[in-house]
Design a protein around this motif. Sequence first.
Motif, PDB file in Angstrom:
ATOM      1  N   ASP A 134       6.218 102.390  10.124  1.00 11.28           N
ATOM      2  CA  ASP A 134       6.574 102.091   8.740  1.00 11.28           C
ATOM      3  C   ASP A 134       7.649 103.056   8.249  1.00 11.28           C
ATOM      4  OD1 ASP A 134       4.813  99.885   8.149  1.00 11.28           O
ATOM      5  OD2 ASP A 134       3.151 101.323   8.174  1.00 11.28           O
ATOM      6  N   LEU A 179       0.288 104.045   5.721  1.00 10.54           N
ATOM      7  CA  LEU A 179       1.528 103.713   6.422  1.00 10.54           C
ATOM      8  C   LEU A 179       1.624 104.520   7.719  1.00 10.54           C
ATOM      9  CD1 LEU A 179       4.038 103.799   3.408  1.00 10.54           C
ATOM     10  CD2 LEU A 179       2.894 101.792   4.380  1.00 10.54           C
ATOM     11  N   LYS A 185      10.712 100.558  10.099  1.00  9.10           N
ATOM     12  CA  LYS A 185      11.076  99.701   8.972  1.00  9.10           C
ATOM     13  C   LYS A 185      11.859 100.490   7.929  1.00  9.10           C
ATOM     14  CE  LYS A 185       6.869  96.918   9.488  1.00  9.10           C
ATOM     15  NZ  LYS A 185       5.575  96.540   8.856  1.00  9.10           N
ATOM     16  N   LYS A 214       7.469  97.366  -1.965  1.00  5.68           N
ATOM     17  CA  LYS A 214       8.293  96.407  -1.228  1.00  5.68           C
ATOM     18  C   LYS A 214       7.453  95.648  -0.206  1.00  5.68           C
ATOM     19  CE  LYS A 214      12.189  98.995  -0.283  1.00  5.68           C
ATOM     20  NZ  LYS A 214      13.512  99.178   0.311  1.00  5.68           N
ATOM     21  N   ASN A 215       6.524  96.339   0.446  1.00  6.69           N
ATOM     22  CA  ASN A 215       5.661  95.679   1.431  1.00  6.69           C
ATOM     23  C   ASN A 215       4.800  94.598   0.777  1.00  6.69           C
ATOM     24  OD1 ASN A 215       6.681  97.311   3.401  1.00  6.69           O
ATOM     25  ND2 ASN A 215       4.893  98.672   3.518  1.00  6.69           N
ATOM     26  N   SER A 216       4.361  94.863  -0.440  1.00 11.05           N
ATOM     27  CA  SER A 216       3.490  93.892  -1.132  1.00 11.05           C
ATOM     28  C   SER A 216       4.237  92.637  -1.531  1.00 11.05           C
ATOM     29  CB  SER A 216       2.871  94.547  -2.376  1.00 11.05           C
ATOM     30  OG  SER A 216       3.865  94.830  -3.340  1.00 11.05           O
ATOM     31  N   GLU A 248       6.531  91.246   0.445  1.00  8.56           N
ATOM     32  CA  GLU A 248       6.937  90.496   1.662  1.00  8.56           C
ATOM     33  C   GLU A 248       5.938  89.384   1.986  1.00  8.56           C
ATOM     34  OE1 GLU A 248       7.334  93.421   4.708  1.00  8.56           O
ATOM     35  OE2 GLU A 248       9.192  94.237   3.910  1.00  8.56           O
TER      36      GLU A 248
END
Length: 323
Positions: free
Chosen positions: A5, A27, A118, A319-321, A323
Amino acid sequence: MKVYDIVIIGGGPIGLNCALEAEKAGLSYLIIEKGTIVNSLYNYPLYMTFFSTADKLEIADIPFISTAPKPGRREALEYYQGIARQRKININLYEEVLEISKTEKFAVKTTKNSYLAKNVLIATGFYDIPNLMEVKGENLPKVRHYYSEPYPYANQKVAVIGSSNSAVDAALETYRKGAQVTMIIRHAEISKSVKYWVKPDIINRITEGSIKAFFNAEVLEITPQTIIFKDENQQVHEIENDFVLAMTGYLPNFEFLKDSGIELQDECLKPLYDETTMESNVSGLYLAGVVCGGKDTHLWFIENSRIHAEIIVKNIVAKNSQE
């Protein structure tokens, strides 16, 4: 190949704090450090005392217990390296990052391996590259841009260039071990940033003549036996000299930042980043700690940049949430 991550470049206090914050958020991360844990602190002068109190140097709410009001280098090394051991921080040591490139993900190439991530976080500090005077003779063996302890300079003629904490500490310590010290200072006075309990000492030593000081002065040339400089009246001096301690500051690795795609702004070469997220102009590439200030390396330090870790990880999780 595993995709992290976050790959964190730099294992100093801020890099460690970012790792702990990433771990708390679930992460995956890897720190890549080209030296030992908190390598810059390891290379500080042996008897250095921090300006900040211990509580201001804490990371991740882990208490920093110090026997003195202001902790020293050794206590800080014990604290930060102890955290790395106890928390089993995932860190690769003595491995230098050579290149960061991005397509769909980041590829991080080092002296030992390559990694995919990432996101990448640069927390490399500024202690690696001396701010050179660009004068003839600066590359002579007697010129040192790093100072560790006073003993090698006993009974020697030492020129100390600068007026910040590192220069003042070097001047006082070498003087007390028998050196004949001359300070060459390009400003009109001792730096305002010098530790308040040290400043009267250096001023008194200069006033009484134990340490010679030339203000508004400029080094012109260094020879094997002398140092040549001009004073505030433009008078040129050439004095006998055994060692030059050029405490002229240090700079981030700007070429590395530029090669990574980060834009540098104005004469201070401040990296372009969003202060609300710490994300640079390259999506997914973040900055933390003193590297954010460009040439102005006094803007950020441990005490006021600890918050960067929380800001960055919060942004990545958000940002991950989405996607």
